[in-house]
Design an enzyme around this catalytic site. Sequence first.
Site, mmCIF file in Angstrom:
data_model
loop_
_atom_site.group_PDB
_atom_site.id
_atom_site.type_symbol
_atom_site.label_atom_id
_atom_site.label_comp_id
_atom_site.label_asym_id
_atom_site.label_seq_id
_atom_site.Cartn_x
_atom_site.Cartn_y
_atom_site.Cartn_z
ATOM 1 N N HIS A 109 0.818 -1.216 0.000
ATOM 2 C CA HIS A 109 0.000 0.000 0.000
ATOM 3 C C HIS A 109 0.854 1.268 0.000
ATOM 4 O O HIS A 109 0.350 2.354 -0.301
ATOM 5 C CB HIS A 109 -0.987 -0.013 1.175
ATOM 6 C CG HIS A 109 -0.399 0.282 2.515
ATOM 7 N ND1 HIS A 109 -0.067 -0.705 3.421
ATOM 8 C CD2 HIS A 109 -0.095 1.438 3.136
ATOM 9 C CE1 HIS A 109 0.405 -0.165 4.520
ATOM 10 N NE2 HIS A 109 0.402 1.150 4.371
ATOM 11 N N ASP A 139 0.163 -7.583 1.349
ATOM 12 C CA ASP A 139 0.669 -6.216 1.560
ATOM 13 C C ASP A 139 2.191 -6.151 1.622
ATOM 14 O O ASP A 139 2.761 -5.443 2.447
ATOM 15 C CB ASP A 139 0.061 -5.589 2.817
ATOM 16 C CG ASP A 139 0.125 -4.065 2.779
ATOM 17 O OD1 ASP A 139 0.349 -3.516 1.692
ATOM 18 O OD2 ASP A 139 -0.029 -3.433 3.832
ATOM 19 N N GLY A 212 3.182 6.648 8.200
ATOM 20 C CA GLY A 212 4.525 6.801 7.656
ATOM 21 C C GLY A 212 5.467 5.712 8.098
ATOM 22 O O GLY A 212 6.517 5.500 7.496
ATOM 23 N N SER A 214 4.670 2.651 7.880
ATOM 24 C CA SER A 214 4.376 1.509 7.019
ATOM 25 C C SER A 214 5.606 1.099 6.221
ATOM 26 O O SER A 214 6.238 1.924 5.552
ATOM 27 C CB SER A 214 3.248 1.854 6.044
ATOM 28 O OG SER A 214 2.013 1.921 6.690
#
Length: 455
Positions: A109, A139, A212, A214
């Site tokens: 993502h 993901d 952020g 991630s």
Amino acid sequence: MKKTLLVLSAVALGISSVMAPAPATAALPLTVNNQQLPSLAPMLEQVTPAVVSIAVEGKQVSRQHLPETFRFFFGPDFPTEQLQERPFRGLGSGVIIDADKGYIVTNHHVIKGADTIRVQLHDGREISAELIGSDEMSDIALLKLEKAKDLTAIKLSDSDNLRVGDFAVAIGNPFGLGQTVTSGIISALGRSGLNIENFENFIQTDAAINSGNSGGALVNLNGELVGINTAILGPNGGNVGIGFAIPVNMVKNLTEQILEYGQVKRGVLGVQGGELTSELAEAFGYETNRGAFINQVMPDSAAEKAGLKAGDIIVSVNGKEIRSFNELRAKIATLGAGKKATLGIIRDGDEMTVKVVLQESSQNKVKAAKLHRGLTGAEFANTTAQDGVKGVKVTNIDEKSMAARYGLQKGDIILGLNRQPIRNLGELRKALDQQPNVLALEIKRGSNILYLIIR
């Protein structure tokens, strides 16, 4: 973080009027009672160069519905919706896992829809990155830095050895502030049912994770990567001490498949089931409610061939405990098609093991229209060992489609494109990204080799 919108405000408060400044010579003691103070700094000095910040730019396509009255003025064939493109920018984090080849792991993502990907290293360098492949359902995305030198990679741990209570450190780029380190413990393992991703087997931590972070690193006190930070749970997307990371063992399996096949070659066991309740456990002679209950074994599946039966309780995969059916589903899917696994099961109160060879998921097939307009109507998948050759196989085709009109047939194997060898879907995607005007496909059909020209 994923699917959140946050607003960050910062207020600086001066305190010089309240407290007198400390003498210039004052310093914190390095030891107390002749014992050195504990610090994470030495470990972080080795690890933080492997964690990067990622900035992406791209275009989002949205559908705008138009009033039906437009058809009154412009005729019945006038479309009632139109596509709009809007530019976007995003920030995230990533982890260098191979310094020699420049490979970086992040979340899907973070880079979804990106046209350009820029990576900022710990030393301030900015380098363009290429997307090698990604998997939306788990993901995970794999990037490669172009012409990068003097990189630092992180050491990967065995996330199956994690225990609740182990110390954990999260490193990332929250709110675009720059590299930030937070610490906490492993709060829970095998978390699922959050509806964040399709395959969920999360590590939960109370180390502060925010928007952020991630794609950033969750490490242990040895400086080894235990997970990739991916999601938070809290009001307005803010940190409330509940963050989630993808276990590094899942990450290793997925990235190895992306490198070998150009995509995740998802494995399938072929069972249906659910969570093991205390009532079910008692009824089937099992003392705890940890495990995955099987209520149906699909015909001609890997599970049936291995001898699994309805009513079996799967309690481990390759010697590692399984806590829930969702954890089983995530582990099997990420092991990969064709992989062998040893399952620990409970049957009629007795413990036993079975060996299984995972089959390939139908989700590994790709609609060819997503690759090129001239291939519309065909469905592709990577070849298997039974095909005897590496390439991309036409698994299905609409006889009235554009691809069929160009002469493509079910069972054809694409070996090359414009004199460039094609060994898997990843290589085919990459070749078509160049948007060639003419496709000269080298096809293996039965024992014959031929060329199809698609415009």
